[in-house]
Design an enzyme around this catalytic site. Structure first.
Site, PDB file in Angstrom:
ATOM      1  N   SER A   1      40.185  37.780  36.516  1.00  0.00           N
ATOM      2  CA  SER A   1      40.946  37.002  37.493  1.00  0.00           C
ATOM      3  C   SER A   1      41.031  35.548  37.046  1.00  0.00           C
ATOM      4  O   SER A   1      40.032  34.956  36.647  1.00  0.00           O
ATOM      5  CB  SER A   1      40.270  37.076  38.869  1.00  0.00           C
ATOM      6  OG  SER A   1      40.244  38.401  39.331  1.00  0.00           O
TER       7      SER A   1
ATOM      8  N   LYS B   1      46.772  37.242  33.812  1.00  0.00           N
ATOM      9  CA  LYS B   1      47.316  38.603  33.690  1.00  0.00           C
ATOM     10  C   LYS B   1      48.569  38.794  34.547  1.00  0.00           C
ATOM     11  O   LYS B   1      49.587  39.281  34.066  1.00  0.00           O
ATOM     12  CB  LYS B   1      46.279  39.647  34.135  1.00  0.00           C
ATOM     13  CG  LYS B   1      45.170  39.923  33.188  1.00  0.00           C
ATOM     14  CD  LYS B   1      44.413  41.186  33.545  1.00  0.00           C
ATOM     15  CE  LYS B   1      44.160  41.410  35.003  1.00  0.00           C
ATOM     16  NZ  LYS B   1      43.481  40.303  35.708  1.00  0.00           N
ATOM     17  N   THR B   2      48.463  38.425  35.810  1.00  0.00           N
ATOM     18  CA  THR B   2      49.588  38.640  36.726  1.00  0.00           C
ATOM     19  C   THR B   2      50.770  37.755  36.337  1.00  0.00           C
ATOM     20  O   THR B   2      51.910  38.214  36.240  1.00  0.00           O
ATOM     21  CB  THR B   2      49.157  38.347  38.175  1.00  0.00           C
ATOM     22  OG1 THR B   2      48.125  39.270  38.540  1.00  0.00           O
ATOM     23  CG2 THR B   2      50.320  38.491  39.143  1.00  0.00           C
TER      24      THR B   2
ATOM     25  N   ARG C   1      45.733  33.997  47.917  1.00  0.00           N
ATOM     26  CA  ARG C   1      46.268  35.217  47.313  1.00  0.00           C
ATOM     27  C   ARG C   1      47.468  35.745  48.083  1.00  0.00           C
ATOM     28  O   ARG C   1      47.636  35.480  49.266  1.00  0.00           O
ATOM     29  CB  ARG C   1      45.192  36.315  47.313  1.00  0.00           C
ATOM     30  CG  ARG C   1      44.018  36.059  46.395  1.00  0.00           C
ATOM     31  CD  ARG C   1      44.297  36.535  44.998  1.00  0.00           C
ATOM     32  NE  ARG C   1      43.131  36.440  44.126  1.00  0.00           N
ATOM     33  CZ  ARG C   1      43.060  37.031  42.938  1.00  0.00           C
ATOM     34  NH1 ARG C   1      44.066  37.766  42.490  1.00  0.00           N
ATOM     35  NH2 ARG C   1      41.992  36.900  42.191  1.00  0.00           N
TER      36      ARG C   1
ATOM     37  N   ASP D   1      47.487  44.459  37.084  1.00  0.00           N
ATOM     38  CA  ASP D   1      46.028  44.311  37.105  1.00  0.00           C
ATOM     39  C   ASP D   1      45.217  45.537  36.685  1.00  0.00           C
ATOM     40  O   ASP D   1      44.156  45.386  36.104  1.00  0.00           O
ATOM     41  CB  ASP D   1      45.601  43.902  38.524  1.00  0.00           C
ATOM     42  CG  ASP D   1      44.154  43.424  38.590  1.00  0.00           C
ATOM     43  OD1 ASP D   1      43.746  42.620  37.732  1.00  0.00           O
ATOM     44  OD2 ASP D   1      43.432  43.861  39.491  1.00  0.00           O
TER      45      ASP D   1
ATOM     46  N   ARG E   1      35.434  38.112  46.419  1.00  0.00           N
ATOM     47  CA  ARG E   1      34.571  39.293  46.354  1.00  0.00           C
ATOM     48  C   ARG E   1      33.094  38.899  46.404  1.00  0.00           C
ATOM     49  O   ARG E   1      32.720  37.773  46.088  1.00  0.00           O
ATOM     50  CB  ARG E   1      34.841  40.074  45.066  1.00  0.00           C
ATOM     51  CG  ARG E   1      36.177  40.807  45.057  1.00  0.00           C
ATOM     52  CD  ARG E   1      36.367  41.576  43.758  1.00  0.00           C
ATOM     53  NE  ARG E   1      36.505  40.678  42.617  1.00  0.00           N
ATOM     54  CZ  ARG E   1      35.553  40.436  41.713  1.00  0.00           C
ATOM     55  NH1 ARG E   1      34.383  41.042  41.812  1.00  0.00           N
ATOM     56  NH2 ARG E   1      35.768  39.597  40.710  1.00  0.00           N
TER      57      ARG E   1
ATOM     58  N   LYS F   1      39.510  46.491  44.705  1.00  0.00           N
ATOM     59  CA  LYS F   1      38.609  46.644  43.567  1.00  0.00           C
ATOM     60  C   LYS F   1      37.680  47.843  43.742  1.00  0.00           C
ATOM     61  O   LYS F   1      37.161  48.379  42.769  1.00  0.00           O
ATOM     62  CB  LYS F   1      37.800  45.357  43.365  1.00  0.00           C
ATOM     63  CG  LYS F   1      38.646  44.189  42.856  1.00  0.00           C
ATOM     64  CD  LYS F   1      39.400  44.515  41.567  1.00  0.00           C
ATOM     65  CE  LYS F   1      40.077  43.271  40.993  1.00  0.00           C
ATOM     66  NZ  LYS F   1      40.915  43.587  39.810  1.00  0.00           N
TER      67      LYS F   1
ATOM     68  N   HIS G   1      41.116  47.029  32.866  1.00  0.00           N
ATOM     69  CA  HIS G   1      41.433  45.856  33.690  1.00  0.00           C
ATOM     70  C   HIS G   1      42.510  45.069  32.953  1.00  0.00           C
ATOM     71  O   HIS G   1      42.222  44.168  32.172  1.00  0.00           O
ATOM     72  CB  HIS G   1      40.177  45.012  33.899  1.00  0.00           C
ATOM     73  CG  HIS G   1      40.362  43.929  34.913  1.00  0.00           C
ATOM     74  ND1 HIS G   1      39.700  42.732  34.845  1.00  0.00           N
ATOM     75  CD2 HIS G   1      41.122  43.861  36.038  1.00  0.00           C
ATOM     76  CE1 HIS G   1      40.052  41.967  35.868  1.00  0.00           C
ATOM     77  NE2 HIS G   1      40.905  42.636  36.600  1.00  0.00           N
TER      78      HIS G   1
END
Length: 515
Positions: free
Chosen positions: A257, A261-262, A341, A276, A77, A220, A239
């Site tokens: 990130s 989390k994932t 990703r 997410d 990003r 996002k 988030h």
């Protein structure tokens, strides 16, 4: 086109316009000339594969059937190029500053025109109409218009896919994303600092992307839109990832990130709600997305079996390196980027909870990737400590998640999601405190980063299996009943032992306090 006023619902999806497939009206709305180009609306996965392979250089198929592609120069990003239009109806609400930079309406219209002009020169365009938010009461309709089949497939995975009946009666979108990322912004347009621009205009209900083909900007962008609309509807946007046990107990995992989390929410013993982005309403939590977006660096079937198995036909792999002959992915290879990703539909996770809606959370887990190695693997938080850690959001930016980040950098990210907040952080924190109080949720701080010292020095990354063991102990109730000692520097309560976690993993677990 007239508005349909007969159904005035008190949520952000109100005021939907009646759908009319007349290309002239569509042109009037967005400027896209739907007559001039080959228009692919809600194309099948197979069609998007075919077009990506035929028209997008460097696109190939992995040995498992995933579409492998490149996001071009930008592999993360570009938060410094994000803009929100400053105009009278929203300016008092928005948390202006380094996260939300002002853009004039005039400059937005210049970028909009630039994007439309570019898209209208393409031989083919792709339109995907999907939903954001699994709860029908709060979901909004998102239309994506783009020039790359890869971008369309990505958002087909990440948004909630309508049924044929829902698509037939879709109507007009609540928000439209115009992705002209292969075309640069004009650096001399007022408010531009580079050739990249990601701009949101709330009154026009539009997002325009120029100068970056990184698909995560769309994902996002939708999250940013929900961070504005949901609190106004009395719903807390977060988030976080979320999963649910067989007894119906829900856990939220907060974290930026690279914090886990994932990975940690994809638990074979629990049902995945989402990885997410979530909302917490008066009835419970619901996922914003229809898919998952997992980091792939060092991915293996042994460490992350659910994610590894999800990378198959229909999934999109970004910026990975493959074996030229076998087409096997070298997940350990970071020569293109650390931020490799994969985007895949949430139903590719075998134990996903569909629809992605759960009850009120029993446990709140705040994940921090501490590159300085000063936090213990797990602490039980009081309500005031939970608010402190939520509002400060200490963690480390991990390599590759943002353009230019090449090794972990300590940072503070409000609400564990500062890059995506639109309102002031205290708005989200106040809503969270109230909901945790109302539903008696327990809060935990888990360090998935380094211990025994800092990154690059004496420290080592905490093993994923130890983080999983800690979370298992939270879910079993073991940690709630454990003996605790207080870490004097931060005042954190630390369990004296955790099943499956060696005491030497962190010396903090063995602290002998001086009197």
């Amino acid at each position: 086109m007239p508005h349909n006023h007969h159904n005035q619902q008190a949520h952000p999806g109100a005021h939907h316009r009646i759908y009319h497939p007349d290309p002239e009206l569509l042109y009037h709305d967005s400027g896209i000339d739907y007559n001039h180009v080959e228009m692919n609306r809600n194309a099948s996965v197979a069609k998007l594969y075919e077009d990506a392979l035929r028209y997008e250089a460097g696109t190939i198929i992995s040995s498992k059937g995933a579409l492998v592609t490149s996001s071009g120069k930008k592999t993360g990003r570009s938060p410094k190029d994000k803009r929100i239009v400053d105009e009278p109806s929203t300016t008092e609400d928005i948390w202006w500053g380094p996260v939300n930079t002002k853009l004039s309406e005039h400059a937005f219209l210049i970028n909009h025109e630039r994007a439309v002009d570019y898209l209208n020169t393409r031989e083919r365009l792709y339109v995907f109409d999907g939903f954001a938010g699994w709860d029908p009461k709060y979901r909004i309709k998102i239309r994506v218009v783009c020039a790359r089949a890869y971008h369309c497939l990505f958002m087909r995975n990440m948004l909630i896919r309508p049924t044929p009946e829902e698509l037939e009666h879709y109507g007009e979108p609540d928000f439209t994303i115009l992705n002209a990322g292969a075309f640069p912004a004009n650096r001399y347009t007022t408010g531009m600092t580079s050739t990249t621009s990601v701009a949101i205009n709330f009154p026009r209900r539009e997002m325009v992307i120029l100068g970056t083909e990184y698909a995560g900007e769309m994902k996002k962008g939708v999250f940013t839109i929900m961070h504005y609309l949901m609190p106004k509807a009395g719903v807390l946007s977060l988030h976080s990832s979320a999963n649910q046990g067989n007894d119906g107990d829900v856990t939220l995992f907060f974290g930026l990130s690279g914090t886990g989390k994932t990975t940690l929410s994809a638990d074979p013993g629990r049902h995945l709600i989402g990885d997410d982005e979530h909302c917490w309403s008066d009835t419970g939590v619901f996922n914003i997305e229809g898919g998952c977006y997992a980091k792939c660096i060092d991915l293996s079937a042994e460490k992350e079996p659910e994610i590894f198995a999800a990378i198959r036909y229909g999934a999109v792999l970004e910026n990975v390196v493959l074996d030229e002959d076998t087409r096997h992915v070298h997940y350990e290879d970071d020569s293109l980027t650390e931020n490799t990703r994969c985007a895949y539909p949430i139903e590719y996770i075998p134990n996903a909870l569909i629809p992605c809606i759960g009850g009120h959370p029993k446990n709140i887990i705040m994940l921090t990737c501490d590159a300085l190695g000063v936090l213990p693997p797990v602490s039980k938080l009081t309500s005031s400590q939970a608010m402190y850690h939520f509002i400060s959001g200490y963690t480390s930016k991990m390599a590759g998640t943002e353009d230019g980040v090449i090794e972990p950098e300590a940072t503070f990210s409000a609400c564990f999601g500062q890059p995506f907040l639109v309102l002031h952080p205290t708005k989200y924190a106040t809503m969270l405190a109230q909901k945790m109080h109302n539903h008696a949720a327990d809060a935990w701080l888990i360090n998935t980063g380094w211990n025994g010292g800092a990154y690059g020095k004496t420290g080592k990354r905490i093993s994923l299996k130890y983080s999983r063991a800690i979370i298992d102990a939270i879910h079993s109730g073991e940690l709630k009943k454990a003996a605790y000692q207080t870490y004097p520097i931060f005042g954190l309560d630390i369990p004296t032992a955790v099943a499956g976690v060696p005491a030497e993993v962190n010396v903090i677990l063995n602290l002998e306090h001086e009197e």
